[in-house]
Each structure stands twice: as C-alpha cells, then as structure tokens.
Write an enzyme that holds these catalytic residues in place. Structure first.
Site, PDB file in Angstrom:
ATOM      1  N   GLU C  29       0.847  -1.194   0.000  1.00 57.23           N
ATOM      2  CA  GLU C  29       0.000   0.000   0.000  1.00 57.23           C
ATOM      3  C   GLU C  29       0.886   1.249   0.000  1.00 57.23           C
ATOM      4  O   GLU C  29       1.770   1.381   0.856  1.00 57.23           O
ATOM      5  CB  GLU C  29      -0.892  -0.010   1.243  1.00 57.23           C
ATOM      6  N   GLU C  60      -4.053  -6.541   3.107  1.00 57.11           N
ATOM      7  CA  GLU C  60      -2.788  -7.223   3.419  1.00 57.11           C
ATOM      8  C   GLU C  60      -2.828  -8.694   3.025  1.00 57.11           C
ATOM      9  O   GLU C  60      -1.831  -9.251   2.574  1.00 57.11           O
ATOM     10  CB  GLU C  60      -2.451  -7.089   4.899  1.00 57.11           C
ATOM     11  N   ASP C  85       1.673  -3.666  12.782  1.00 61.01           N
ATOM     12  CA  ASP C  85       0.368  -3.849  13.429  1.00 61.01           C
ATOM     13  C   ASP C  85      -0.717  -4.262  12.441  1.00 61.01           C
ATOM     14  O   ASP C  85      -1.776  -4.735  12.857  1.00 61.01           O
ATOM     15  CB  ASP C  85      -0.052  -2.537  14.087  1.00 61.01           C
ATOM     16  N   HIS C 129       0.224   1.395  15.926  1.00 63.41           N
ATOM     17  CA  HIS C 129       1.364   1.817  15.098  1.00 63.41           C
ATOM     18  C   HIS C 129       2.656   1.649  15.892  1.00 63.41           C
ATOM     19  O   HIS C 129       3.605   2.418  15.750  1.00 63.41           O
ATOM     20  CB  HIS C 129       1.212   3.271  14.647  1.00 63.41           C
TER      21      HIS C 129
HETATM   22  C1  LIG Z   1      -5.411  -3.088   7.988  1.00 60.32           C
HETATM   23  C2  LIG Z   1      -4.812  -1.745   7.736  1.00 60.32           C
HETATM   24  N1  LIG Z   1      -3.961  -1.571   6.708  1.00 60.32           N
HETATM   25  C3  LIG Z   1      -3.389  -0.377   6.456  1.00 60.32           C
HETATM   26  C4  LIG Z   1      -3.664   0.709   7.242  1.00 60.32           C
HETATM   27  C5  LIG Z   1      -2.993   2.065   6.965  1.00 60.32           C
HETATM   28  N2  LIG Z   1      -4.011   3.023   6.466  1.00 60.32           N
HETATM   29  C6  LIG Z   1      -4.647   3.880   7.290  1.00 60.32           C
HETATM   30  S1  LIG Z   1      -5.822   4.762   6.471  1.00 60.32           S
HETATM   31  C7  LIG Z   1      -5.452   4.030   5.000  1.00 60.32           C
HETATM   32  C8  LIG Z   1      -6.206   4.423   3.758  1.00 60.32           C
HETATM   33  C9  LIG Z   1      -7.696   4.323   3.944  1.00 60.32           C
HETATM   34  O1  LIG Z   1      -8.344   4.829   2.812  1.00 60.32           O
HETATM   35  P1  LIG Z   1      -9.928   4.857   2.758  1.00 60.32           P
HETATM   36  O2  LIG Z   1     -10.463   3.545   3.202  1.00 60.32           O
HETATM   37  O3  LIG Z   1     -10.340   5.343   1.421  1.00 60.32           O
HETATM   38  O4  LIG Z   1     -10.359   5.898   3.893  1.00 60.32           O
HETATM   39  P2  LIG Z   1     -10.025   7.454   3.909  1.00 60.32           P
HETATM   40  O5  LIG Z   1      -8.738   7.636   4.667  1.00 60.32           O
HETATM   41  O6  LIG Z   1      -9.909   7.927   2.492  1.00 60.32           O
HETATM   42  O7  LIG Z   1     -11.176   8.118   4.633  1.00 60.32           O
HETATM   43  C10 LIG Z   1      -4.431   3.089   5.152  1.00 60.32           C
HETATM   44  C11 LIG Z   1      -3.871   2.268   4.056  1.00 60.32           C
HETATM   45  C12 LIG Z   1      -4.559   0.500   8.316  1.00 60.32           C
HETATM   46  N3  LIG Z   1      -4.876   1.520   9.145  1.00 60.32           N
HETATM   47  N4  LIG Z   1      -5.114  -0.708   8.536  1.00 60.32           N
END
Ligand SMILES: Cc1ncc(C[n+]2csc(CCOP(=O)(O)OP(=O)(O)O)c2C)c(N)n1
Ligand SMILES: Cc1ncc(C[n+]2csc(CCOP(=O)(O)OP(=O)(O)O)c2C)c(N)n1
Ligand SMILES: [Mg+2]
Ligand SMILES: [Mg+2]
Lengths: 378, 326, 326, 378
Positions: C29, C60, C85, C129
């Site tokens: 990602e 993941e 995490d 985190h």
């Molecule tokens: C299982 C998991 N993988 C990766 C992350 C890191 N992460 C936090 S927010 C995000 C993007 C989320 O995008 P979206 O679902 O479109 O929500 P938005 O932030 O745009 O509101 C990622 C990859 C996480 N928090 N949890």
C-alpha cells in the site's frame, strides 16, 4: 415504505435466471447451440473415460477408507464433468491451482496413479513425504499446485502466479478451483479484486455443488447467483451447467483464450451437486433429504455424457465394463504396492522446513533419533 | 451422577447457559442443524432455534467480527471455530479488536465472548487439523485462554467462561473428545478460571501439562514411579492468566520440572512457564527445567505419534530430570 | 563511504537487488508513487516502473497471498506491510501458507519472499502503530525473522534476505529509521542471516537486545559502567533461527543475563531466549535471567515511554542482576 | 476473440453513470427533485452550523499539530456534508460505528467538546485514558462506537451489533462509516455478506473521497462504482452526491426507515473528496495534482449549502462570523483546559486490560511504580 420508490438502487442483473446457464448436451443426448465446442469423438471419449475412471477411483477409495486402510478421502462424486471439462480446457502450459476435490484433474494431467495412491497412504514414496493428509498432493511437474486445507488461500496465490507469468511475458493462464462456500472467504474477495485490478490471466472456477459441508448455498450469500459476484470487481461472471462436460469445456476454453490474449480474469460458476458426503468423515443424511440427491442423480454427468456417446455412436457396454475393470485392476495394484511401502523416515520430519536445516532442528532430530521410537523403528 | 465424555459435557454446559440466559448465542460453520463437525452443539439448534444457534457463511473473520458486535450490544456470543487451525482468518478481529476493546475504550466496551475451538493432534489431521495455537493468544494482552483435560472440568470451566466479562479462548482437546468419560454432575457448577489442579502428588519433580497431553504425562509418571521417581503432575486447566502460585509452590517442593505441550517449542507456552519458574524459583531449582513439546516443524500426518510429546518422549525426560546431578 | 540512515540503507539495498534481478518486485500500500508512508521505497517506482513497484488495493491478505503466488512462479517478491500492526489480515497466508509451503509440498514449492514492515514504538503511534509481533512468527515453523538495529546491518541483511530461498520477515525498527546514521558501503555486501553481533564486550553480565532497544541497552551499559559493572551487549540482528552459540558463549562467561524487548512479556521472544539459556547454560547461571520488556497490556499512547523497556527500566535490571547474590 | 461473442457474461449494471448519482441542491442553490428531504430552515441551518464548526475545529487542530502541541489529527476537510448529513439522518436510538474521520458526527451526537479535545491530548481526563492516538475516541453514552486504526474491522462488528438489536426486538439501526479504500478489505466482504444473509438493520456508509492515502480509487478496484459491489451480496447499493448534505440526509434516512421496518441492509456510496492530506502526517502534493483539488474546492459542500441558505433567505455573513468566532472561542478554552491537565496515572496503564487485574499485571504495575519513572513523576 413509500419514500423508497424514490430511491433508485443499483439494478441487480437478471442473469441469475436459470436460462442464463450455458448448456450444450440436451435431454436427448444431442449437443447443440452456440456453445458446442464441436470436439471430435476421440476427444469426447477421452473426457468420458477420465470421468469414469475418476468415479471408479472415488468409489474404491471410499471403500478403502471404510476398511480402515486409509485415513481419509475427499471425493468428487457427481462433480466429474465440471472438474474434467475445465481441466481439459486448460492448455498444456497453463497451471491449475486445486481446492481438494480435483484429483481427477491431477491424473488427467498425467500425474502417476501410483504417486496419487502413495499420497493416500502417506508412505515413504508419497511425494509430499507423508506430511499431509490424504488428497493433499502437490504436482509441480504437471503444472499443478499444492493442496492445503484452509479454505480459499489458493485463490490469491493463483492471481499472483498468473500476474507473474504475465510480467515475464509467458503465455500462461492460471485456473483455480474452489467451492461456492469459499466465495464467503476473505480470499475470494481479495483474489477477485486483485485479479480485476491487475488484469491477471486467471480463471476463478467455482464448483457450486450446493453444499458447504452441511450449509446449503442459500445460507452462504443473499445474492441470487455466485457468478454475479463478478460485478463487484469488474470481472465477468458466467454460469455454466457444470454437469455438462461439453458446455464446461467450451466456456472455460473461451475464457482461457481470452485471458491468454490479455482479456483478463473471469469468474465461472459451474453448477453441479455434491452427490456424496463432504468427505469420508461426513454423513449427509444428518442434514439433507434423499429426494434432493435422487433429483441430482438424474442429471448425473456421466450418464448424460454416455447418452451423448450413444448419439455419436461410439462406446459400448462391453467397452465400458472392460475399461472399468482395467481401472480397478491398475488401482488395486497401486494400492497393494502403496500399502507395502514403509513410513517416511524420522529424519524426513525435519527436512524441508527450511532450505537448510538450522541448529535447532538438528538438535530436535537427534533427540528423536536417540529416543525409543528410533529403536522401535516406529 | 451421569457419565459424560467431553463432547457431551460441553454440550451440557451450553444447553444450561442458553436456558439460563437469553443473551447466549452460538454461531459458526455447521453448528446448526448438524450440530458441528464434532457434534458438540448437537440438539441445540432444534431446542433454541436458528436465532440462537446460527449457521454462518464460511468466514471466520465474519464469525468473530459479528460476535464482537453482538457482545458490544450486550449479548454473550459463543462462536465456534471449526478447527483451531482455521482461527487465523479471524486473527485480526481477535488480537486487534476483541483483546483491546475494553482497554482502548477506557472500559466503555467490554467484549464478553467465548471462542470455542477444537485443538491438538491425535486424529491424524496433518498440518491443518492438529495445531495448538495457545501461545499466540497468551502473547496478546487482553485474552484469557482455557484448555480443559476432562469432561468434568470442561463443563465447569465453560460455564465460568461464558459468565466471564472478558474474551475467553476455550480450547477443546479433540483427542479427548470421546476418549475420556468422567462423572459429570447434572445442572450448574463452575470451576474458577485461573486455578490449576494438582492431579497427582509427588516429591521428586513437577510435571506441568494440560489438555490431551495430561494423560501422557500421567502415564509417564506411573511408568517412572516403578523406578521410585515420585512425580507431581499439575493440570493447568487455565493457561492464561496462569495459576502461578500452584506452580511455584510445587517447584519449590520438588526443585525439578518438566513442561509438556503439543505446540512447537520455539516461543511456545512452555517457554513462558519455564521463564516464570526460573524467575520465581531460581534458587530452588536443582535441575534445568525441561520442555517436551511438538517439534519446530509443521504438524505431520504419518509421523504424528513421533511428532507429539507422548509417553515415549516424556518418560526419558522425567528420568533425566529426576536423576540430574549438576 | 556515504553516511545513511536506515530508510536510505533499505532503499539502497532494494535498488541494488532490483537492478541485479528482474524477478525482484515490490508490492504494498502506497509503496509506488509516494514511496511508502516512511518513504523507504522512494524513487523505485520511477526507476523500475509500476510492474516492479506495485501499489496494491488495501488488503494485506491480498498483498501476501499474491506475493506467495509470484514466489511460486519464480519471482522474488518483497511485499511491504505498512505497519507491523497491520500484518494480521495476512496472518493466515503467512502462517498457514508461506511458512508451510515448502514442507507440505515435499520441497516442490519454496516461497522466497521478504515481508518488510516497520515495527516497534517511539513515534507515539498508540495501540496500532507500535507493536512488535516477532514471537508470533518465531513460533510458526518455517519462517525466518530478521530485525536490524542500524543502517549498515539493514542493508547487508536485506540483501541476504532477498537472496534467501525461504520466507523472511524483515522487521524495521521505525524509531531508528531516521534517528541513526552510519557509514554504509556503496554497492553490494551481505550479512549472514543467523549471526548475532557482540557490540560491547563485558565480563559481568550479558545483555541481549535488538532493533531500537539496542541503543537503550547500550546506554544502560554505559550508565552502570560508572559503578564498575562490565556489560557485554549482544545485538541479535537475526531473531530466528537465533545465533545460539554467541549467546551461550557469552552467558558462560558472564553467568548473568538481561534480555530486553518491546513486545509484551508473556510468550514474548524473551521467554524463548531465557529458556534456551537456562537449558544450555544452567550450571553457569549465577543469577536468574531477567526480562525487561513491554508490559502485558496493549501499547499505550501517552505513557509510551513508561511502557517501553527504556534505559530507566534497563539500568535497575542490570544493577540488580550484576549484584545478585543467591 | 470471435468465440467470445457466443458467451454471455453476467451483465454489469449501467448504474455507475453519474446521472445515477442522487443530488438535490442544484448549481443555483435551490433544492429540487424526488430526493429533497424538505427539511425546514431550522434543520438546514442546524446542519450548516454543524458542518461549519466541524471545519473550524479541523483547521484549528491542524494548526495545533503543526505547533507540536498535539501529536496527530485526522480530519474531514471537504467531507462534512456526507458525514453530517448521514449522522443527522440516524434516529436518536440508532448507533454509529465510526471509521476515523467522523468527529463531526460524534460532536453532533452531543459528545462534549472538552472530552473530544482531552482525547486529542491523551490527558488524564481523556475518556479512553490516553491509551490511543488522538481522534481514537469512544462514545458509548452517545450510541457511538470506538475508533480503532485497523481498516475495516468496524464493519463486521456493526453487522453483528445490528443483528443483536434485531434479535432483542429493539428498534435500532446501526450505521458504519468507512472509506472507499476499505472496500478492498476482507472486512467489507464479510460484513456485506453477513449483513445480506442475516438481513441485519445496518447501513454501510462508504465515504468515496477518491483517495486511500496516496492510492486513487481506480487502483482500488476494477468495478466502475463502489455501490455496485452490493450486487455481489444481494444488498442494494446506492450512489449519492456526498457533497450535497440534503441528498445524503434523504437517502440515508430512507434506508434507515427501510432497515427499521425489516427491509435489511444497504450500501450507500457517498461521493466526496478528501481536500486535505490523509492526516497531519501526510503531504498529498507528493502524489496528486493541485488542479484536482481546486476542481473539488468548487463543489465544496459548505459553499453549496451556504448558497442554499441564501435561497432559503436565512443566515448572513455577520451571523457566520459570529458563529465561527464562538466556535473558535469555546475550542480555544477547551484546548487551554486540556493542555493544563496531567497525564494519566501510571496505574491507569494496567487497568481495563481485564475486568479484574490479574497477578501478573499487579506485579508489573508494582515494578513500574517502584522504578525511577514513578519518582520522577514521569
Ligand atoms: C489493515 C490496515 N492496513 C493499512 C492501514 C494504513 N491506512 C490507514 S488509512 C489508509 C487508507 C484508507 O483509505 P480509505 O479507506 O479510502 O479511507 P479514507 O482515509 O480515504 O477516509 C491506510 C492504508 C490500516 N490503518 N489498517
Ligand atoms: C478457513 C477454513 N475454515 C473452515 C474449514 C473447514 N471446511 C473444510 S471444507 C468446508 C466447506 C467448503 O465448502 P465449499 O467451499 O462449498 O467446497 P466443497 O467442499 O463444497 O467443494 C469447510 C467449512 C477450512 N478447511 N478452512
Ligand atoms: Mg460446495
Ligand atoms: Mg478514501
């Protein structure tokens, strides 16, 4: 609620209706329609024999298990057409990622029957060295994956594998088998989504055999069909009569060619029925009515293809008996041989955990080999 | 007093608590009509209906995720994972959510839930129908882990677990399911979570085991008794939080300890037990504590009995430990 | 010789091996255009294109599942999990598939893959985190686990990991990412997986640490040196298979040991280390081995520095262990 | 490949076209069409104020973070309409399961601003006791869930929660927020599938703000829309203009009523845009062009609603200034108070792991409390 009328939800497709299910062999045994692959009788006979020997082996292995000579078997009674029709549609260079009911496809690919039977016994000659349960084989030499029990995990792997082939510029399509129950798994979602985004040359082959152990397909999902799940991923979803080996062959073949030409993935729902128990550990009488089974027996894929052979004017009862007898004979020989073979060595238990054996496994192996089990020859 | 096997005892506990408490619901794969692949929930679907005994789609993450949601609302879900080996698709919901929910919400959101699942070898299940994942959950703060060795304990511990306000992993030794029968009182009784049981008193060394391996430990204890070695055998019953007092008291008495478990050795629960004992009873140790465990390999099919820490492997360990001289 | 921080060193190793070997691909990602949330893959997308540095959908399980498929085909994928995490949605693919693939297929299907992920506390990341999940993977037979403490080791270990034929979890201490700079030779060099490093020689006690906590251990070693306590500090570098010889040799010399890690104590890797030491050097132990670890609670936000086993917690442990008299 | 024509794949719906997106407020600021909720000006003004104060707080907290006075903030710049329109559409007894951008909904529910700010500082009065990062609040007293970082996990929980309410016979609907990126997570699949099968009274609210950190929506999936993913689960999927607070309110309200009446779940894709960075840790200039941001600023939900207020003839610049000033004033007061509060106690770190503190946590607490940190008062 009247305000509802005002909201226009996404329209669901009508394609879940049965008349969308692709069929070729009619009740009269004749092949017709746009999906007739027009195979010559040799090819049809070849498929028929594969289906018959698959069933013969199933029956024998179930018996073997009841006799306590093998620990377990998971078979494909009633699902022979969708398994062999799809396997036959894959080109030689293509790869097959199995679920656990596809030993027929493995043997169709040329995997030695003796090796398969050795796997059923988990003996010293078992290519997976007696490490996994029966029917958990691995067939790299035949472009065939490795069976593992966890539902669905093979799907994302097949997508990555297919993508890797594409990246290398190889003309390879990967197909992956799974049951309709597995569409509920996280792996199905991820595999379909990644396949769509990566435009991977992969076919997701769903054996909709109606049951996930004791859970009927209508309890798996509220969607009318499994094929329509493709819409969520921008991946075409097709429904085919999985008890019609010609229709299955044709649909899979078309999408193999499409994928090979860069057309991307497809989800193919093959409608069939699990005539037997989930495995030798299961007694389906506890959860389903016999009428249902009888109904499906009438659409038995082997009976249907046999009828088609009659239309083609090939094959006879005599030939059939002889063929079955041959199959049973060679199977019995393999069983006798497999049963006589020793267990894998104690040392084998500590190999292949890593490419090279680390210190702790050497210590543990030495501990076991110096213990009573080594002396008693286990 | 009726005799029951472990399957019947767990079934009995479920029936009792579902009768007591409308909020107790069961969900999982094949738990309904057919009563689970091991028939542990047999009859409950007919008795309590499909709203209390739910056949779910094939997704462990969904089983635990929705069960957490039910617990947040105030129900007491008892999800079943068909085999402990298939708990991993739900791992994130268990370790990231259920385990941390009370803590991260400042106590606002407890998650009372009992995750039942069969564990361990002994049924020729190979890689994926044999594993014992306890240490992964013990390492995760916020989870309780229970593993009964017999029908009597299973019933009393399960009733306690369902009434507990924290998430509990309830591991059922599938090798014991139908192999062991004990008297099981009718009706309600509970066994405290966090209390081990000394099932055999001894003076020369302490053997710590649980689940199916308890019987192997006892067999070895009998075997070495012939050579005049007196073993004290502890059935942990609750793995976490572990009953440290019972363990330390015994080790202070014997000065020698052998720990037995099916899971692989590396970072297995045996490592934690050995460490706790060394930290708390160092000066009392007369021999190095010994672990007899599954090997650090995947769980094999044909050589299952060479993989497991059965009597043939425990007995030599008891002898060596008893006879150890620095 | 250029100075680099750990982010730059990992980036350098990735660039070198992607240049050497067409089969090395990165997926995860935000690893593409933006170069990862910690910028570890920065520039690689522009240099090698979107077929070698793949921004995946947010799953993941899909990242690891497809990476396994790529490895089965013959590629050498280096998937990134954005934070350690968030590795749990991929847990099933890692422990049930990647770890067992070679074994269960009789050696037919190796899975050469390096899962890179930042771990540990120190950035005020709270529950999700900050965690250090190493023991979960050490407990799973078939996985190697590496955790460098500095840029030099990070580069050499990552090159070894990518060339290794087994799945490797490569844990990057995010607290160290930009905090530490060392000389890092240009071009290729490797550091063997499975070899620890004695980073400070001493005679009174052995301190075992890795990743970010190594620096805390060293600070405490300096602090107690003032009182004449001579500490030997070992940086494990590879957690599993662990370099047992280096550890045992040191403990035989000092007779006393303190183990430091960020993860919770119960069933943490410290328990395995303590157990191995007790099993292999029992007669040499002059004091009970001590674990200084994260507490058995979720990882807190505000009290991060009270949760972590920092100098303020290591120093007293070193003193007590050095001064211990039975 | 010509043989393709013969195979009829499941038809994908056309509903991904923009004219399927439900809108109420036109360019001229007037509300029209079948989806006009016909709110009275009080209600509209109430929504407007909530949106303005949400943005005001966002702006202040970002500043606070840049000043290093708080560690982190994740905001909702540009997404105020879809968040507040949907939150307002939920009935008082309904529950909200947040993602992490919905502090506006939390405050709209009556959660004290001081408590929210205490959470931003993780101080001793933080209701989650300084255990989680800023913006990871929990609001049980306001029928509001608990924020956790792992993407998607709240979705299956909301489904189970809604099912539990239905089982108890309570008139409660649960809604759950997530971003379009989260539709790729396993949790989305499982939640949608379980919601469909259980016919749970739950609304899955997808904030399609175009970005998942640096990943644009077209890289998340090959499906044309996110709403069409509902088809895979037999769950209606609706697309609404998420920058149109009236349209959002109406669509969500209609489906709340449908769910409450036993009509089951719905997936609502709210089209909006993440105008700011992903969080204070992110600089979007590294991966997206400013033009895109400018384009979306023109559809700013607050500007649009303000225009509608003019049509309604309520609200003035003076009132707006006064309102903003008030919000800033009370926020500043809360900040000053929060900043002055002590850290949580060392003891608090060991509480709430379990209902009762076990021996090992008592030991660990004693160890910390007897160490230097306790003396130094940390
Ligand atoms: C299982 C998991 N993988 C990766 C992350 C890191 N992460 C936090 S927010 C995000 C993007 C989320 O995008 P979206 O679902 O479109 O929500 P938005 O932030 O745009 O509101 C990622 C990859 C996480 N928090 N949890
Ligand atoms: C992750 C996981 N959960 C549960 C199981 C137990 N299990 C084995 S097969 C099966 C049903 C599978 O049904 P389906 O996908 O329809 O395939 P079929 O057996 O009908 O071919 C279940 C629940 C498993 N093997 N893996
Ligand atoms: Mg099925
Ligand atoms: Mg988004």
């Amino acid at each position: 609620m009247q305000t509802q009328e005002q909201v226009v939800p996404i329209r669901t497709p009508e394609s879940s209706l049965n008349d969308d299910v692709i069929t070729v062999i009619g009740p009269d045994g004749a092949a017709s329609g746009p999906h007739d692959p027009k195979l010559d009788s040799e090819q049809v006979l070849d498929l028929y024999k594969a289906m018959v020997s698959t069933r013969t082996i199933d029956v024998q292995l179930e018996r073997l298990q009841r006799q306590g000579r093998i620990g377990f078997h998971i078979g494909s009674l009633g699902e022979e057409a969708c398994i062999l029709g799809s396997a036959a549609a894959m080109r030689e260079q293509d790869w097959i990622f199995p679920c656990y009911r596809e030993f027929g496809a493995l043997l169709y690919r040329g995997f030695p029957l003796q090796s398969y039977v050795d796997n059923m016994f988990g003996n010293a000659d078992d290519l997976v060295r007696g490490r996994q349960m029966p029917d958990h084989y691995s067939g790299r030499a035949h472009n065939f994956g490795s069976v593992s029990s966890p539902i669905g995990t093979q799907m994302t792997q097949a997508v990555g594998f297919a993508w890797a082939a594409k990246k290398r510029g190889d003309d390879v399509v990967a197909s992956v088998y799974f049951g309709e129950g597995a569409t509920s798994s996280a792996e199905f979602h991820t595999a379909m989504n990644f396949a769509g985004v990566m435009n991977a040359p992969v076919l997701l082959l769903c054996r909709n055999n109606r049951w996930a152990i004791s859970v009927p397909s209508e309890k798996q999902t509220a969607s009318e069909t499994f094929a329509q799940k493709g819409i969520a991923y921008g991946v075409p979803g097709i429904r085919v009569d999985g008890n019609d080996v010609l229709a299955t062959y044709k649909v899979v073949r078309d999408y193999v060619e499409k994928a090979a030409a860069g057309g991307g993935p497809a989800l193919i729902e093959m409608l069939t029925y699990r005539v037997g128990g989930h495995s030798t550990s299961d007694d389906p009488r506890a959860y389903r009515v016999q009428d249902e089974v009888e109904h499906w027996r009438r659409t038995d894929p082997i009976v249907r293809l046999r009828k088609h052979l009659e239309v083609l004017g090939v094959w006879s009862d005599a030939e059939e008996e002889a063929f079955k007898a041959d199959t049973e004979k060679s199977l019995k020989a393999c069983i006798a041989a497999a049963e006589a073979k020793p267990k894998p060595s104690l040392a084998s238990m500590f190999e292949d955990v890593f490419a090279e054996k680390p210190w702790h496994l050497k210590e543990q192996q030495a501990e076991l080999e110096s213990g009573p089990r080594a002396k008693s020859g286990h | 007093m009726p005799e029951m096997n472990l399957v019947q005892a767990v079934n009995d506990a479920l029936r009792i608590e579902m009768t007591n408490d409308e909020d107790v619901v069961i969900l999982g794969e094949d738990v309904g009509k057919v009563g689970g692949v091991f028939r542990v929930t047999q009859g409950l679907y007919d008795e309590f209906g499909e709203d209390r005994v739910i056949d779910t789609p094939l997704a462990e993450g969904g089983i635990i995720g929705t069960a957490i949601g039910m617990a947040l609302y105030g129900l007491r879900p008892v999800p079943e994972i068909q085999f402990g080996d298939f708990i991993f698709p739900a791992f994130d919901q268990i370790v990231s959510e259920a385990a941390k929910f009370r803590y991260r919400s400042g106590g606002e959101y407890p998650v009372p839930m009992v995750i039942r699942t069969p564990v361990g070898g002994g049924i020729r299940g190979g890689h994926y129908h044999s594993q014992s994942p306890e240490s992964l959950f013990i390492h995760t703060a916020g989870l309780k882990v229970v593993c009964p060795s017999n029908p009597y304990d299973a019933k009393g511990l399960l009733l306690s677990a369902i009434r507990d306000d924290d998430p509990v992993l309830f591991f059922e030794p599938k090798r014991v399911y139908r192999a062991v029968k004990t008297d099981v009182p009718e009706g309600e009784y509970t066994i405290d979570i966090g209390k081990a049981k000394v099932v055999r008193e001894g003076t020369d060394l302490t053997v710590i085991a649980w689940g199916a391996m308890l019987f192997e430990a006892l067999a070895s204890a009998d075997e070495v008794a012939a050579d005049g070695i007196s073993s004290e055998v502890i059935d942990l019953r609750t793995l976490w939080p572990v009953d440290i007092d019972t363990i330390v008291e015994s080790v202070k008495k014997t000065g020698r300890v052998v720990i037995v478990h099916e899971a692989p050795k590396a970072c297995g629960f045996g490592a934690e037990l050995l460490s706790l004992i060394t930290e708390k009873a160092f000066v009392h140790l007369e021999a190095p504590p010994v672990r007899v465990t599954g090997w650090d390999t995947p769980f094999p099919y044909t050589l299952e009995n060479e993989y497991l820490p059965l009597q043939h492997r425990i007995t030599p360990a008891l002898r060596e430990t008893a006879n150890y001289v620095p």
